[in-house]
Design a protein around this motif. Structure first.
Motif, PDB file in Angstrom:
ATOM      1  N   TRP A  67       0.792  -1.141   0.134  1.00  0.00           N
ATOM      2  CA  TRP A  67       0.116   0.056   0.018  1.00  0.00           C
ATOM      3  C   TRP A  67       0.928   1.231   0.041  1.00  0.00           C
ATOM      4  O   TRP A  67       0.407   2.428  -0.305  1.00  0.00           O
ATOM      5  N   ASP A  68       2.182   1.217   0.378  1.00  0.00           N
ATOM      6  CA  ASP A  68       2.955   2.292   0.588  1.00  0.00           C
ATOM      7  C   ASP A  68       4.171   2.388  -0.607  1.00  0.00           C
ATOM      8  O   ASP A  68       5.069   3.285  -0.242  1.00  0.00           O
ATOM      9  N   GLN A  69       3.832   1.431  -1.679  1.00  0.00           N
ATOM     10  CA  GLN A  69       4.909   1.232  -2.543  1.00  0.00           C
ATOM     11  C   GLN A  69       4.816   1.811  -4.106  1.00  0.00           C
ATOM     12  O   GLN A  69       4.694   1.118  -4.936  1.00  0.00           O
ATOM     13  N   TYR A  70       4.041   3.039  -3.997  1.00  0.00           N
ATOM     14  CA  TYR A  70       3.405   3.499  -5.224  1.00  0.00           C
ATOM     15  C   TYR A  70       4.549   3.591  -6.195  1.00  0.00           C
ATOM     16  O   TYR A  70       4.745   3.298  -7.325  1.00  0.00           O
ATOM     17  N   ASP A  71       5.878   4.413  -5.679  1.00  0.00           N
ATOM     18  CA  ASP A  71       6.841   4.681  -6.651  1.00  0.00           C
ATOM     19  C   ASP A  71       7.520   3.368  -7.129  1.00  0.00           C
ATOM     20  O   ASP A  71       7.665   3.358  -8.665  1.00  0.00           O
ATOM     21  N   ASN A  72       7.747   2.635  -6.307  1.00  0.00           N
ATOM     22  CA  ASN A  72       8.423   1.078  -6.734  1.00  0.00           C
ATOM     23  C   ASN A  72       7.323   0.382  -7.724  1.00  0.00           C
ATOM     24  O   ASN A  72       8.101  -0.101  -8.542  1.00  0.00           O
ATOM     25  N   LEU A  73       6.194   0.415  -7.404  1.00  0.00           N
ATOM     26  CA  LEU A  73       5.224  -0.393  -8.245  1.00  0.00           C
ATOM     27  C   LEU A  73       5.328   0.477  -9.493  1.00  0.00           C
ATOM     28  O   LEU A  73       5.263  -0.288 -10.670  1.00  0.00           O
ATOM     29  N   SER A  74       5.332   1.667  -9.923  1.00  0.00           N
ATOM     30  CA  SER A  74       5.328   2.282 -11.119  1.00  0.00           C
ATOM     31  C   SER A  74       6.796   1.932 -11.698  1.00  0.00           C
ATOM     32  O   SER A  74       6.644   1.697 -13.020  1.00  0.00           O
ATOM     33  N   ILE A  75       7.871   2.125 -11.025  1.00  0.00           N
ATOM     34  CA  ILE A  75       9.188   1.596 -11.687  1.00  0.00           C
ATOM     35  C   ILE A  75       9.123   0.050 -12.246  1.00  0.00           C
ATOM     36  O   ILE A  75       9.531  -0.106 -13.204  1.00  0.00           O
ATOM     37  N   HIS A  76       8.535  -0.676 -11.285  1.00  0.00           N
ATOM     38  CA  HIS A  76       8.490  -2.126 -11.569  1.00  0.00           C
ATOM     39  C   HIS A  76       7.827  -2.395 -13.045  1.00  0.00           C
ATOM     40  O   HIS A  76       8.120  -3.251 -13.736  1.00  0.00           O
ATOM     41  N   THR A  77       6.701  -1.882 -13.023  1.00  0.00           N
ATOM     42  CA  THR A  77       5.591  -2.185 -14.222  1.00  0.00           C
ATOM     43  C   THR A  77       6.253  -1.456 -15.421  1.00  0.00           C
ATOM     44  O   THR A  77       6.282  -2.005 -16.506  1.00  0.00           O
ATOM     45  N   ASN A  78       6.916  -0.458 -15.399  1.00  0.00           N
ATOM     46  CA  ASN A  78       7.730   0.147 -16.506  1.00  0.00           C
ATOM     47  C   ASN A  78       8.762  -0.894 -17.030  1.00  0.00           C
ATOM     48  O   ASN A  78       8.858  -1.176 -18.008  1.00  0.00           O
TER      49      ASN A  78
ATOM     50  N   SER B  49       2.113  -4.892 -25.701  1.00  0.00           N
ATOM     51  CA  SER B  49       3.075  -3.651 -25.274  1.00  0.00           C
ATOM     52  C   SER B  49       2.228  -2.402 -25.425  1.00  0.00           C
ATOM     53  O   SER B  49       2.316  -1.756 -24.333  1.00  0.00           O
ATOM     54  N   LYS B  50       1.672  -2.406 -26.387  1.00  0.00           N
ATOM     55  CA  LYS B  50       0.868  -1.235 -26.524  1.00  0.00           C
ATOM     56  C   LYS B  50      -0.387  -0.995 -25.681  1.00  0.00           C
ATOM     57  O   LYS B  50      -0.545  -0.055 -24.773  1.00  0.00           O
ATOM     58  N   THR B  51      -0.939  -1.871 -25.454  1.00  0.00           N
ATOM     59  CA  THR B  51      -2.126  -2.052 -24.616  1.00  0.00           C
ATOM     60  C   THR B  51      -1.772  -1.842 -23.172  1.00  0.00           C
ATOM     61  O   THR B  51      -2.180  -1.078 -22.358  1.00  0.00           O
ATOM     62  N   LEU B  52      -0.659  -2.459 -22.602  1.00  0.00           N
ATOM     63  CA  LEU B  52      -0.181  -2.343 -21.410  1.00  0.00           C
ATOM     64  C   LEU B  52       0.317  -0.862 -20.959  1.00  0.00           C
ATOM     65  O   LEU B  52      -0.155  -0.550 -19.824  1.00  0.00           O
ATOM     66  N   ARG B  53       0.891  -0.334 -21.774  1.00  0.00           N
ATOM     67  CA  ARG B  53       1.432   0.985 -21.620  1.00  0.00           C
ATOM     68  C   ARG B  53       0.240   1.939 -21.453  1.00  0.00           C
ATOM     69  O   ARG B  53       0.196   2.822 -20.369  1.00  0.00           O
ATOM     70  N   GLU B  54      -0.919   1.626 -22.368  1.00  0.00           N
ATOM     71  CA  GLU B  54      -2.142   2.650 -22.285  1.00  0.00           C
ATOM     72  C   GLU B  54      -2.790   2.260 -20.828  1.00  0.00           C
ATOM     73  O   GLU B  54      -2.963   3.439 -19.942  1.00  0.00           O
ATOM     74  N   ASP B  55      -2.965   1.298 -20.425  1.00  0.00           N
ATOM     75  CA  ASP B  55      -3.663   0.787 -19.165  1.00  0.00           C
ATOM     76  C   ASP B  55      -2.667   1.458 -17.882  1.00  0.00           C
ATOM     77  O   ASP B  55      -3.241   1.811 -17.063  1.00  0.00           O
ATOM     78  N   ARG B  56      -1.612   1.068 -17.957  1.00  0.00           N
ATOM     79  CA  ARG B  56      -0.535   1.610 -17.007  1.00  0.00           C
ATOM     80  C   ARG B  56      -0.601   3.042 -16.759  1.00  0.00           C
ATOM     81  O   ARG B  56      -0.747   3.470 -15.895  1.00  0.00           O
ATOM     82  N   LYS B  57      -0.609   3.444 -17.861  1.00  0.00           N
ATOM     83  CA  LYS B  57      -0.843   5.116 -17.722  1.00  0.00           C
ATOM     84  C   LYS B  57      -1.862   5.772 -16.897  1.00  0.00           C
ATOM     85  O   LYS B  57      -2.171   6.471 -16.300  1.00  0.00           O
ATOM     86  N   LYS B  58      -3.261   5.024 -17.331  1.00  0.00           N
ATOM     87  CA  LYS B  58      -4.306   5.448 -16.864  1.00  0.00           C
ATOM     88  C   LYS B  58      -4.345   4.973 -15.304  1.00  0.00           C
ATOM     89  O   LYS B  58      -4.823   5.691 -14.543  1.00  0.00           O
ATOM     90  N   CYS B  59      -3.908   4.132 -14.971  1.00  0.00           N
ATOM     91  CA  CYS B  59      -3.747   3.720 -13.413  1.00  0.00           C
ATOM     92  C   CYS B  59      -3.003   4.603 -12.825  1.00  0.00           C
ATOM     93  O   CYS B  59      -3.209   4.894 -11.647  1.00  0.00           O
ATOM     94  N   LEU B  60      -1.580   5.018 -13.377  1.00  0.00           N
ATOM     95  CA  LEU B  60      -1.010   5.943 -12.713  1.00  0.00           C
ATOM     96  C   LEU B  60      -1.422   7.221 -12.444  1.00  0.00           C
ATOM     97  O   LEU B  60      -1.306   8.012 -11.617  1.00  0.00           O
ATOM     98  N   ASN B  61      -2.157   7.579 -13.651  1.00  0.00           N
ATOM     99  CA  ASN B  61      -2.908   8.918 -13.463  1.00  0.00           C
ATOM    100  C   ASN B  61      -4.035   8.875 -12.427  1.00  0.00           C
ATOM    101  O   ASN B  61      -4.002   9.701 -11.682  1.00  0.00           O
ATOM    102  N   ASP B  62      -4.722   7.797 -12.037  1.00  0.00           N
ATOM    103  CA  ASP B  62      -5.676   7.628 -11.170  1.00  0.00           C
ATOM    104  C   ASP B  62      -4.973   7.677  -9.788  1.00  0.00           C
ATOM    105  O   ASP B  62      -5.260   8.339  -8.752  1.00  0.00           O
ATOM    106  N   GLY B  63      -3.984   6.968  -9.639  1.00  0.00           N
ATOM    107  CA  GLY B  63      -3.024   7.000  -8.417  1.00  0.00           C
ATOM    108  C   GLY B  63      -2.514   8.426  -7.968  1.00  0.00           C
ATOM    109  O   GLY B  63      -2.555   8.712  -6.953  1.00  0.00           O
ATOM    110  N   THR B  64      -2.210   9.187  -9.247  1.00  0.00           N
ATOM    111  CA  THR B  64      -1.549  10.644  -8.790  1.00  0.00           C
ATOM    112  C   THR B  64      -2.870  11.203  -8.502  1.00  0.00           C
ATOM    113  O   THR B  64      -2.452  12.141  -7.481  1.00  0.00           O
ATOM    114  N   MET B  65      -3.907  11.235  -9.107  1.00  0.00           N
ATOM    115  CA  MET B  65      -4.909  12.036  -8.486  1.00  0.00           C
ATOM    116  C   MET B  65      -5.422  11.752  -7.138  1.00  0.00           C
ATOM    117  O   MET B  65      -5.683  12.569  -6.372  1.00  0.00           O
ATOM    118  N   LEU B  66      -5.537  10.218  -6.656  1.00  0.00           N
ATOM    119  CA  LEU B  66      -5.715   9.931  -5.342  1.00  0.00           C
ATOM    120  C   LEU B  66      -4.605  10.635  -4.381  1.00  0.00           C
ATOM    121  O   LEU B  66      -5.016  11.141  -3.311  1.00  0.00           O
TER     122      LEU B  66
END
Length: 620
Positions: A43-54, A139-156
């Motif tokens: 729950w507290d590893q937002y930055d690491n999860l972002s790096i890992h998925t990338n 790869s294209k689909t994953l990048r788009e979905d990951r971008k949406k998830c990260l945008n939602d997490g940033t807003m939260l």
């Protein structure tokens, strides 16, 4: 006692009922532990999860690049294999060697390698169309979905940060208001104890105290309100909203991992799908190698190059002391080509003589180009050794017979069609078939004439007996290693021998009173060395020359003229049909046979006649 036992059983049942919910809760907890999620555990590893998925998507892209490079290699490999096969394909001039098993095996090897190149192309195309496109799309689909998830997490994260900022401001306001209220209370107490101050002053301090206490209470209430909001938002953020985002990221990463697994297996399946065909190609190559038969190839070499000549017999010893001096010496072994001709200074060399002999062929048959086949051989293949000649004639006869059979079937079909048209004119006009029928008849007649001609060539070749000595051995030796010096009339001179250095073997030439440079006899119909020419040359004031003449060649056999022949070129002699002649030199492949006959001057006329104009009977 029974009452006590019943009481104990009732207590045990009640404890069991109380333990059932606890067991269910434990099972649920264990199940949740088996399916651990990023939302609860990270729950507290937002930055690491972002790096890992990338990084995970980068691994997928790297695998796609690996496949692209492999496709390039597969394509280049297949192309180079095809160029290799093309470069080593047998040339047209090598087609006659395809009968050997080693050549056939090599040709089959090239075919299998070509098929192998085709399978590499299949691998390349399948990887490109199925695997690489699938990896690129994933790869294209994953990048788009990951971008949406990260945008939602940033807003939260931004919403929670804003609420925490509001809480911090409310706390600071409350802290300041509380300290101000405490100070106002203290000031009021001091003023109330001070008897030097008027009542109005004291009342003012009291009002200030009341105001500050009210402000402190308001700030406290605001702080409490913001704290409640922050706690609620924080619970929702870390308990529901952010875990949902992290769980979506987990699903994307698992999807990527699962995709890599499927694509790797799919690429292996592509390779495995062509493995049976590649294995069959290898089996074909092994079979091609096993088909090579050295014994069969050796027999085919014999069949191709066997001339049919017999090896030369032993050379007999000639005791010159027991020979009749008046007899014409006969050599039992051969001499150099054309060494029976008069050797004379200022005449042609052996090279020019060879050219002169070729000139006979060109002058007499130069205009008859149809006597040669397409590959430059004679029509009757008489320029080949006997065995090879018969093989060629048999193959030609089989080819012509096949054409005759085909043309016969064509003619019979046209005749039947004409009969049908004549019986029923509604089916067609008989005259339309007439022209085709005449053309077929004419072609069939031509084929039969050619077939009869080649059958005659074959009969003649079969009747021809092979001489004991091969032409090669008959043309490669000199009598006793030297030449005998004679005058033109055939009498022996005082100088009985000359060294080979004075008259080398390749310096033989012809003598002619009409044309010393031509080297072709005393007339256009005879060759020198027949007892004529030398005396006439001296009587006519010609330049005096010294002649060296070897002994007459031993006849190899006799021949009979099948057709009359008019000599039209120097070096040839005429003959009449049925005339008997001596054969002194076999056909060397140019279509001419060298013969001689006795003339009216007790000498010999020698020259060339067409081989196809005579029937030879060689001595055994």
């Amino acid at each position: 006692m029974s009452l006590r036992w019943q009481t104990d059983q009732a207590k045990a049942a009640q404890q069991q009922k109380l333990a059932e919910p606890e067991n269910a809760a434990a099972a649920a907890a264990a199940s949740s532990n088996n399916k651990m999620s990023w939302g609860t555990e990270l729950w507290d590893q937002y930055d690491n999860l972002s790096i890992h998925t990338n990084k995970g998507i980068e691994v997928l892209d790297k695998y796609a690049n690996f496949l692209r490079d492999r496709v390039v290699i597969e394509t280049e490999y297949a192309g180079k294999l095809r160029r290799l096969v093309k470069n080593y394909q047998p040339k047209k001039k090598e087609e006659e060697d395809n009968e050997f098993t080693s050549r056939q095996a090599f040709r089959n090897l090239l075919k299998e390698v070509g098929d192998l190149a085709g399978q590499r192309e299949v691998v390349s195309e399948t990887l490109q169309l199925q695997i690489i496109q699938g990896v690129t799309l994933l790869s294209k689909t994953l990048r788009e979905d990951r971008k949406k998830c990260l945008n939602d997490g940033t807003m939260l994260q931004q919403a929670l940060s804003a609420q925490l900022s509001s809480l911090e401001r409310a706390k600071r306001n409350y802290d300041k208001a509380y300290r101000d209220s405490e100070k106002a209370v203290e000031n009021y107490k001091k003023a109330d104890m001070d008897f030097n101050l008027s009542r109005a002053e004291v009342e003012r301090y009291k009002n200030i105290m009341t105001s500050k206490i009210q402000q402190s209470d308001d700030a406290k209430n605001e702080y409490a309100n913001q704290l409640q909001k922050t706690n609620n938002l924080q619970q929702q953020h870390y308990g529901i909203l952010l875990p949902a985002v992290f769980n979506r990221l987990q699903e994307l990463d698992e999807k990527r991992t699962r995709g890599i697994r499927e694509f790797i297996i799919g690429a292996a399946d592509v390779e495995s799908s062509v493995a049976p065909i590649i294995a069959r190609c290898m089996e074909g190559i092994v079979k091609a190698g096993e088909s090579i038969n050295e014994t069969e190839d050796s027999l085919k070499v014999i069949e191709r190059y066997q001339s049919g000549f017999t090896p030369p017999t032993d050379i007999p010893f000639e005791d010159l002391s027991k020979m009749d001096p008046s007899a014409v010496p006969q050599s039992n072994y051969s001499s150099v080509p054309y060494n029976h001709l008069t050797i004379k200074s200022g005449t042609l060399t052996a090279a020019k003589l060879k050219k002169a002999r070729g000139g006979i062929l060109n002058s007499i048959f130069g205009s008859n180009k149809n006597s040669l086949t397409a590959d430059g051989q004679k029509e009757d293949f008489s320029d080949l050794p006997p065995n090879q000649q018969r093989k060629k004639l048999q193959a030609k006869i089989a080819e012509l017979q096949h054409k005759v059979d085909q043309e016969t079937n064509t003619r019979d079909g046209l005749m039947k069609m004409k009969i049908v048209y004549e019986a029923n004119s509604s089916l067609g006009n008989p005259m339309t078939v007439e022209g085709q029928l005449n053309e077929s008849e004419h072609e069939l007649e031509k084929l039969k004439v050619n077939l009869k001609k080649y059958q005659g060539f074959l009969d003649k070749a079969n009747q021809l007996q092979v001489a004991n000595n091969s032409p090669q051995s008959n043309r490669n030796q000199l009598q006793n290693g030297h030449r005998t010096s004679r005058h033109s009339n055939g009498s022996a001179s005082a100088d009985d021998h000359h060294d080979g250095d004075d008259q080398p073997d390749d310096a033989g030439s012809l003598s002619s009173s009409a044309s010393p440079e031509s080297g072709l006899g005393t007339s256009h119909t005879s060759l020198p060395g027949s007892g004529q020419g030398s005396a006439n040359e001296n009587a006519a004031g010609e330049e005096t020359t010294y002649e060296t003449e070897v002994e007459l060649l031993q006849p190899l056999g006799t021949c009979r003229a099948l057709y009359p022949f008019e000599a039209t070129s120097e070096g040839s002699i005429p003959m009449n049909e049925g005339e008997e002649l001596q054969v002194i030199e076999n056909d060397q492949g140019d279509g001419w046979t060298r013969v001689r006959r006795a003339n009216n001057s007790n000498g010999w006329d020698e020259g060339f006649v067409p081989t196809s104009y005579i029937e030879c009977t060689l001595f055994a």
